[in-house]
Scaffold this active site. Sequence first.
Site, PDB file in Angstrom:
ATOM      1  N   SER A 133      34.127  24.316  38.414  1.00  0.00           N
ATOM      2  CA  SER A 133      35.533  23.903  38.560  1.00  0.00           C
ATOM      3  C   SER A 133      35.697  23.169  39.885  1.00  0.00           C
ATOM      4  O   SER A 133      34.912  23.398  40.820  1.00  0.00           O
ATOM      5  CB  SER A 133      36.428  25.149  38.566  1.00  0.00           C
ATOM      6  OG  SER A 133      37.742  24.811  38.952  1.00  0.00           O
ATOM      7  N   TYR A 146      38.749  33.450  41.751  1.00  0.00           N
ATOM      8  CA  TYR A 146      38.239  32.375  40.885  1.00  0.00           C
ATOM      9  C   TYR A 146      37.395  31.387  41.695  1.00  0.00           C
ATOM     10  O   TYR A 146      36.274  31.032  41.292  1.00  0.00           O
ATOM     11  CB  TYR A 146      39.420  31.671  40.225  1.00  0.00           C
ATOM     12  CG  TYR A 146      39.044  30.614  39.209  1.00  0.00           C
ATOM     13  CD1 TYR A 146      38.581  30.966  37.949  1.00  0.00           C
ATOM     14  CD2 TYR A 146      39.164  29.259  39.509  1.00  0.00           C
ATOM     15  CE1 TYR A 146      38.248  29.991  37.012  1.00  0.00           C
ATOM     16  CE2 TYR A 146      38.834  28.283  38.585  1.00  0.00           C
ATOM     17  CZ  TYR A 146      38.380  28.651  37.336  1.00  0.00           C
ATOM     18  OH  TYR A 146      38.050  27.690  36.413  1.00  0.00           O
ATOM     19  N   LYS A 150      33.361  30.692  41.170  1.00  0.00           N
ATOM     20  CA  LYS A 150      32.810  29.374  40.809  1.00  0.00           C
ATOM     21  C   LYS A 150      31.892  28.839  41.905  1.00  0.00           C
ATOM     22  O   LYS A 150      30.900  28.176  41.609  1.00  0.00           O
ATOM     23  CB  LYS A 150      33.956  28.394  40.530  1.00  0.00           C
ATOM     24  CG  LYS A 150      34.742  28.722  39.247  1.00  0.00           C
ATOM     25  CD  LYS A 150      33.866  28.621  37.998  1.00  0.00           C
ATOM     26  CE  LYS A 150      34.676  28.763  36.707  1.00  0.00           C
ATOM     27  NZ  LYS A 150      33.862  28.667  35.486  1.00  0.00           N
TER      28      LYS A 150
HETATM   29  P1  NDP Z   1      40.005  29.034  27.840  1.00  0.00           P
HETATM   30  O1  NDP Z   1      40.645  30.236  28.398  1.00  0.00           O
HETATM   31  O2  NDP Z   1      40.826  28.053  27.127  1.00  0.00           O
HETATM   32  O3  NDP Z   1      38.737  29.446  26.938  1.00  0.00           O
HETATM   33  C1  NDP Z   1      37.781  30.290  27.509  1.00  0.00           C
HETATM   34  C2  NDP Z   1      36.818  30.760  26.454  1.00  0.00           C
HETATM   35  O4  NDP Z   1      35.903  31.690  27.096  1.00  0.00           O
HETATM   36  C3  NDP Z   1      37.512  31.508  25.328  1.00  0.00           C
HETATM   37  O5  NDP Z   1      36.874  31.253  24.111  1.00  0.00           O
HETATM   38  C4  NDP Z   1      37.342  32.960  25.760  1.00  0.00           C
HETATM   39  O6  NDP Z   1      37.345  33.873  24.697  1.00  0.00           O
HETATM   40  C5  NDP Z   1      35.972  32.921  26.392  1.00  0.00           C
HETATM   41  N1  NDP Z   1      35.846  34.085  27.270  1.00  0.00           N
HETATM   42  C6  NDP Z   1      36.588  34.379  28.364  1.00  0.00           C
HETATM   43  N2  NDP Z   1      36.252  35.583  28.823  1.00  0.00           N
HETATM   44  C7  NDP Z   1      35.288  36.067  28.010  1.00  0.00           C
HETATM   45  C8  NDP Z   1      34.546  37.269  27.956  1.00  0.00           C
HETATM   46  N3  NDP Z   1      34.728  38.267  28.831  1.00  0.00           N
HETATM   47  N4  NDP Z   1      33.614  37.409  26.988  1.00  0.00           N
HETATM   48  C9  NDP Z   1      33.413  36.446  26.079  1.00  0.00           C
HETATM   49  N5  NDP Z   1      34.087  35.293  26.056  1.00  0.00           N
HETATM   50  C10 NDP Z   1      35.024  35.105  27.013  1.00  0.00           C
HETATM   51  O7  NDP Z   1      39.299  28.323  29.101  1.00  0.00           O
HETATM   52  P2  NDP Z   1      38.936  26.783  29.332  1.00  0.00           P
HETATM   53  O8  NDP Z   1      38.406  26.174  28.115  1.00  0.00           O
HETATM   54  O9  NDP Z   1      40.060  26.180  30.049  1.00  0.00           O
HETATM   55  O10 NDP Z   1      37.770  26.976  30.395  1.00  0.00           O
HETATM   56  C11 NDP Z   1      36.399  26.786  30.067  1.00  0.00           C
HETATM   57  C12 NDP Z   1      35.623  26.752  31.366  1.00  0.00           C
HETATM   58  O11 NDP Z   1      36.099  25.671  32.160  1.00  0.00           O
HETATM   59  C13 NDP Z   1      35.803  28.019  32.195  1.00  0.00           C
HETATM   60  O12 NDP Z   1      34.590  28.356  32.808  1.00  0.00           O
HETATM   61  C14 NDP Z   1      36.832  27.604  33.228  1.00  0.00           C
HETATM   62  O13 NDP Z   1      36.723  28.368  34.400  1.00  0.00           O
HETATM   63  C15 NDP Z   1      36.455  26.150  33.441  1.00  0.00           C
HETATM   64  N6  NDP Z   1      37.536  25.328  33.969  1.00  0.00           N
HETATM   65  C16 NDP Z   1      38.733  25.206  33.295  1.00  0.00           C
HETATM   66  C17 NDP Z   1      39.731  24.422  33.820  1.00  0.00           C
HETATM   67  C18 NDP Z   1      41.051  24.260  33.138  1.00  0.00           C
HETATM   68  O14 NDP Z   1      41.998  23.739  33.763  1.00  0.00           O
HETATM   69  N7  NDP Z   1      41.207  24.618  31.869  1.00  0.00           N
HETATM   70  C19 NDP Z   1      39.562  23.710  35.103  1.00  0.00           C
HETATM   71  C20 NDP Z   1      38.268  23.898  35.708  1.00  0.00           C
HETATM   72  C21 NDP Z   1      37.301  24.677  35.150  1.00  0.00           C
HETATM   73  P3  NDP Z   1      38.638  34.848  24.467  1.00  0.00           P
HETATM   74  O15 NDP Z   1      39.827  33.953  24.435  1.00  0.00           O
HETATM   75  O16 NDP Z   1      38.318  35.488  23.191  1.00  0.00           O
HETATM   76  O17 NDP Z   1      38.645  35.770  25.647  1.00  0.00           O
END
Ligand code: NDP
Length: 241
Positions: A133, A146, A150
Amino acid sequence: MDFTGKHVIVTGAGKGIGRATAVMLARRGAKVVALTRSAADLESLEKEIGCVPIPVDLADAAATRAAALKALPADYLVNCAGTTELEPFLDVSVENFDLLYAVNTRAPMIVAQEYARDRVGKGAKGAIVNVSSVAAFVGIPDHAAYCASKSGLDGLTRVMARELAPKGIRVNGVHPTVTLTPMAVKAWSDPDKAAGMLGRIPVGRFADPDDIAEVILFLLSDEAAMVNGLSMPVDGGYTIA
Ligand code: NDP
């Protein structure tokens, strides 16, 4: 970029960036092995792209290792799952700090270990993309745990890139800015906070999940054969502004 016949592990494939990456990979010929938590997401993704669904809570180290072993063998790995909790630094709880570290930093390490052990054992090449991130580069208020998780992931990426590239596995990080996913709704729904962030992005918009997925696919692909250990912002210029 053609991924025909390639098996790709994508963590967090249920929603957001992970899901967009899984769908894009499948459209370009890959068989996706999806590691994520919600059963409903796995079911709908399986219907959409015919993935191999592996339900797992990535906060649980033993369950994560078991799921990673179940996902093998695979040609490539995308560590995309991530989570956040917003707390001012003075109020950061040990529970949330540990949770974010477990999901955002430790789980990618465990999954990558099992993936890489398998590749190296077979003398096969590969590539890993860790989804970090812009929060690893800058201090964002209320994101202490967070940002720390990261930044820790980036340290891991750099060491993995040095140790694994000589064995044929490239490792890179991508650093999205605010991307329109369920996580962004949680972290950026305050209009004043969102406007401040948007004002610092020279291209003038937040990212779509596909913007990030395209870069992930490039870094996995052979077209990026000389790219290793990179921390690549996908942020519309946020970090240079
Ligand atoms: P979302 O919250 O939209 O999706 C995250 C996904 O990861 C979901 O499918 C969720 O499953 C899964 N997940 C989270 N925790 C767990 C867990 N304990 N075990 C298994 N699965 C898990 O996040 P984003 O798509 O936005 O983010 C994706 C990546 O990008 C992350 O690493 C985030 O930190 C990074 N990121 C995102 C940004 C943003 O603005 N969106 C900006 C910068 C980085 P479930 O919903 O079932 O928990």
